[in-house]
Design an enzyme around this catalytic site. Structure first.
Site, PDB file in Angstrom:
ATOM      1  N   ARG A   1      -8.818   4.575  -0.360  1.00 44.16           N
ATOM      2  CA  ARG A   1      -9.518   3.749  -1.338  1.00 44.16           C
ATOM      3  C   ARG A   1     -10.970   3.601  -0.882  1.00 44.16           C
ATOM      4  O   ARG A   1     -11.266   3.646   0.332  1.00 44.16           O
ATOM      5  CB  ARG A   1      -8.897   2.354  -1.435  1.00 44.16           C
ATOM      6  CG  ARG A   1      -7.568   2.300  -2.184  1.00 44.16           C
ATOM      7  CD  ARG A   1      -7.728   2.523  -3.686  1.00 44.16           C
ATOM      8  NE  ARG A   1      -6.477   2.350  -4.405  1.00 44.16           N
ATOM      9  CZ  ARG A   1      -5.694   3.350  -4.811  1.00 44.16           C
ATOM     10  NH1 ARG A   1      -6.027   4.606  -4.563  1.00 44.16           N
ATOM     11  NH2 ARG A   1      -4.584   3.105  -5.477  1.00 44.16           N
TER      12      ARG A   1
ATOM     13  N   HIS B   1     -11.655  10.649  -7.970  1.00 40.98           N
ATOM     14  CA  HIS B   1     -10.341  10.015  -7.773  1.00 40.98           C
ATOM     15  C   HIS B   1      -9.227  10.885  -8.375  1.00 40.98           C
ATOM     16  O   HIS B   1      -8.485  10.438  -9.259  1.00 40.98           O
ATOM     17  CB  HIS B   1     -10.320   8.606  -8.374  1.00 40.98           C
ATOM     18  CG  HIS B   1      -9.199   7.755  -7.838  1.00 40.98           C
ATOM     19  ND1 HIS B   1      -9.318   6.414  -7.593  1.00 40.98           N
ATOM     20  CD2 HIS B   1      -7.918   8.069  -7.491  1.00 40.98           C
ATOM     21  CE1 HIS B   1      -8.170   5.929  -7.150  1.00 40.98           C
ATOM     22  NE2 HIS B   1      -7.291   6.931  -7.069  1.00 40.98           N
TER      23      HIS B   1
HETATM   24  P1  NDP Z   1       2.767   4.401   2.280  1.00 40.34           P
HETATM   25  O1  NDP Z   1       2.986   2.954   2.101  1.00 40.34           O
HETATM   26  O2  NDP Z   1       3.918   5.322   2.204  1.00 40.34           O
HETATM   27  O3  NDP Z   1       2.049   4.665   3.691  1.00 40.34           O
HETATM   28  C1  NDP Z   1       1.097   3.789   4.206  1.00 40.34           C
HETATM   29  C2  NDP Z   1       0.845   4.125   5.666  1.00 40.34           C
HETATM   30  O4  NDP Z   1      -0.239   3.332   6.138  1.00 40.34           O
HETATM   31  C3  NDP Z   1       2.056   3.812   6.557  1.00 40.34           C
HETATM   32  O5  NDP Z   1       2.216   4.807   7.529  1.00 40.34           O
HETATM   33  C4  NDP Z   1       1.656   2.482   7.212  1.00 40.34           C
HETATM   34  O6  NDP Z   1       2.227   2.275   8.497  1.00 40.34           O
HETATM   35  C5  NDP Z   1       0.158   2.675   7.338  1.00 40.34           C
HETATM   36  N1  NDP Z   1      -0.523   1.375   7.454  1.00 40.34           N
HETATM   37  C6  NDP Z   1      -0.555   0.362   6.569  1.00 40.34           C
HETATM   38  N2  NDP Z   1      -1.256  -0.674   7.064  1.00 40.34           N
HETATM   39  C7  NDP Z   1      -1.636  -0.315   8.307  1.00 40.34           C
HETATM   40  C8  NDP Z   1      -2.366  -0.975   9.338  1.00 40.34           C
HETATM   41  N3  NDP Z   1      -2.839  -2.219   9.200  1.00 40.34           N
HETATM   42  N4  NDP Z   1      -2.565  -0.300  10.476  1.00 40.34           N
HETATM   43  C9  NDP Z   1      -2.089   0.960  10.642  1.00 40.34           C
HETATM   44  N5  NDP Z   1      -1.385   1.635   9.708  1.00 40.34           N
HETATM   45  C10 NDP Z   1      -1.173   0.994   8.554  1.00 40.34           C
HETATM   46  O7  NDP Z   1       1.658   4.822   1.215  1.00 40.34           O
HETATM   47  P2  NDP Z   1       1.411   6.260   0.552  1.00 40.34           P
HETATM   48  O8  NDP Z   1       1.367   7.264   1.641  1.00 40.34           O
HETATM   49  O9  NDP Z   1       2.328   6.485  -0.576  1.00 40.34           O
HETATM   50  O10 NDP Z   1      -0.049   6.044  -0.080  1.00 40.34           O
HETATM   51  C11 NDP Z   1      -1.151   5.725   0.740  1.00 40.34           C
HETATM   52  C12 NDP Z   1      -2.366   5.396  -0.097  1.00 40.34           C
HETATM   53  O11 NDP Z   1      -2.916   6.573  -0.672  1.00 40.34           O
HETATM   54  C13 NDP Z   1      -2.150   4.495  -1.316  1.00 40.34           C
HETATM   55  O12 NDP Z   1      -1.992   3.146  -0.955  1.00 40.34           O
HETATM   56  C14 NDP Z   1      -3.401   4.740  -2.110  1.00 40.34           C
HETATM   57  O13 NDP Z   1      -4.421   3.859  -1.716  1.00 40.34           O
HETATM   58  C15 NDP Z   1      -3.798   6.169  -1.723  1.00 40.34           C
HETATM   59  N6  NDP Z   1      -3.657   7.085  -2.848  1.00 40.34           N
HETATM   60  C16 NDP Z   1      -4.753   7.728  -3.306  1.00 40.34           C
HETATM   61  C17 NDP Z   1      -4.668   8.605  -4.340  1.00 40.34           C
HETATM   62  C18 NDP Z   1      -5.849   9.379  -4.790  1.00 40.34           C
HETATM   63  O14 NDP Z   1      -5.787  10.007  -5.853  1.00 40.34           O
HETATM   64  N7  NDP Z   1      -6.916   9.413  -4.022  1.00 40.34           N
HETATM   65  C19 NDP Z   1      -3.393   8.856  -5.020  1.00 40.34           C
HETATM   66  C20 NDP Z   1      -2.294   8.157  -4.451  1.00 40.34           C
HETATM   67  C21 NDP Z   1      -2.430   7.286  -3.407  1.00 40.34           C
HETATM   68  P3  NDP Z   1       3.807   2.117   8.682  1.00 40.34           P
HETATM   69  O15 NDP Z   1       4.394   3.478   8.329  1.00 40.34           O
HETATM   70  O16 NDP Z   1       3.979   1.799  10.114  1.00 40.34           O
HETATM   71  O17 NDP Z   1       4.239   1.060   7.737  1.00 40.34           O
HETATM   72  C1  OXD Z   2      -2.542   5.867  -6.781  1.00 43.78           C
HETATM   73  C2  OXD Z   2      -3.816   6.465  -7.172  1.00 43.78           C
HETATM   74  O1  OXD Z   2      -2.549   4.934  -5.977  1.00 43.78           O
HETATM   75  O2  OXD Z   2      -3.823   7.291  -8.110  1.00 43.78           O
HETATM   76  O3  OXD Z   2      -1.490   6.318  -7.258  1.00 43.78           O
HETATM   77  O4  OXD Z   2      -4.838   6.203  -6.549  1.00 43.78           O
END
Ligand code: NDP
Ligand code: OXD
Length: 313
Positions: free
Chosen positions: A228, A276
């Site tokens: 983000r 995005h």
């Molecule tokens: P998940 O919830 O599956 O993964 C999140 C990861 O971040 C986990 O490994 C988690 O750790 C880690 N995490 C969260 N908070 C912390 C912290 N404070 N310190 C260290 N690690 C942390 O999410 P997704 O993989 O499905 O998606 C990730 C992000 O990708 C979304 O939230 C979104 O913002 C972004 N996104 C962007 C898109 C785009 O088009 N650019 C499309 C889709 C998503 P743990 O495993 O230990 O819980």
């Molecule tokens: C999502 C995105 O979070 O598109 O799915 O960014």
């Protein structure tokens, strides 16, 4: 069973038709501000506060994306936006992992094979072979090792790169060195040539891509932000590009979207911008998953993709 739908930009028809086909017993409608009729489920992306506020009878709110920061931020600003006790569910993968792998691989290989530099040379009509990057000095760090981060890490391991991940809890992904927790963030970043961000945007992770983190990277590192815009301290990346700490950045997400016309990122020669599109929501796959979760809830089973609002993801 009644379902309400709201998406500020997406055409509703494929969703209405697709849910009706999958769940003929359900009646799904597009929500509008005058709609106070009962509903069992809500399918939403960036819903207005008024849509969900008093709907404590909902059995589930399905976010039509992976990241739920917008809806949780709205809840912080306008408490009650999310009705108490109603599960919030997000999309897990539903075709996004493959898209993220494509984006990450395309970008890493562009930098690894120095295509970005050759593109600039071409503009100057310069025939100028460069020494290749060495794989052993091209360690890639992936921030976030969840659904998307771990699949990107795996794709990079398959391309024989040295890969690290950083998450909240320890991971055991084959071929990926796992770092976790705040104490290990600096060690994770130390010496990385590429930093890929796939964290969720939470109060804890906001601004994580900052000067302090950048100073741990290898000199002339590459930054790829797919999480983000709020993760990136924009002034810090511009300064790091000026100093050479960061050689180039590819940015898919921004604090303000669309990126304002006057923003310095647009014209920076070493910043690449995409609007995005890292991973789009694919309606067919998303609906398969949502319907299977609705059926799970109806049958008293635990659905997948449940968000922990306290954690923020
Ligand atoms: P998940 O919830 O599956 O993964 C999140 C990861 O971040 C986990 O490994 C988690 O750790 C880690 N995490 C969260 N908070 C912390 C912290 N404070 N310190 C260290 N690690 C942390 O999410 P997704 O993989 O499905 O998606 C990730 C992000 O990708 C979304 O939230 C979104 O913002 C972004 N996104 C962007 C898109 C785009 O088009 N650019 C499309 C889709 C998503 P743990 O495993 O230990 O819980
Ligand atoms: C999502 C995105 O979070 O598109 O799915 O960014």
């Amino acid at each position: 069973m009644n379902i309400i739908f709201y998406h500020p930009t997406s055409d509703a028809k494929p969703w209405i038709d697709g849910i009706t086909k999958r769940l003929p017993q359900a009646s799904i409608r597009v929500w509008n501000a005058d709609d106070h009729d009962p509903a069992d489920y809500a399918l939403v992306w960036r819903p207005p506060s008024a849509m969900l506020a008093s709907r404590t009878m909902l059995k589930g709110i399905f976010a039509l994306g992976a990241g739920v920061d917008a809806i949780l931020t709205q809840e912080q600003r306008h408490p009650g936006t999310l009705p108490a006790g109603v599960p919030l569910l997000r999309l897990e993968d539903t075709g996004m992992s493959l898209q993220m792998q494509e984006y990450a691989l395309a970008t890493v290989l562009r930098y690894f094979r120095r295509m970005d530099e050759y593109q600039l040379f071409q503009q100057q009509k310069q025939w100028h072979p460069l020494a290749p990057h060495s794989r052993s000095e091209f360690t890639i760090g992936v921030l976030g090792a969840g659904v998307l981060g771990s699949s990107v890490a795996k794709a990079l391991v398959d391309m024989q790169f040295t890969v690290r991940s950083w998450s909240r809890s320890a991971k055991s992904l084959e071929g990926v060195a796992s770092f976790y927790g705040d104490d290990q963030l600096a060690g994770f970043a130390r010496g990385c040539k590429v930093l890929i961000n796939l964290l969720p945007n939470t109060p804890h992770t906001a601004g994580v891509l900052n000067h302090q983190l950048f100073t741990n990277l290898s000199h002339n590192a590459y930054l790829i932000n797919l999480g983000r815009g709020g993760h990136l301290v924009e002034g810090d990346v511009l300064r790091a590009l000026d100093s050479g700490q960061i050689a180039a950045a590819t940015l898919d997400v921004f604090i303000e979207e669309p990126l304002p016309a006057m923003h310095p990122f647009w014209s920076h020669p070493r910043v690449s911008i995409t609007p995005h599109v890292g991973a789009d929501t694919l309606p067919e796959q998303a609906m398969d998953s949502i319907v299977s979760n609705i059926l799970a809830i109806e049958a008293g089973r635990e659905p997948t993709g449940r968000v922990d609002p306290g954690r923020g993801y």
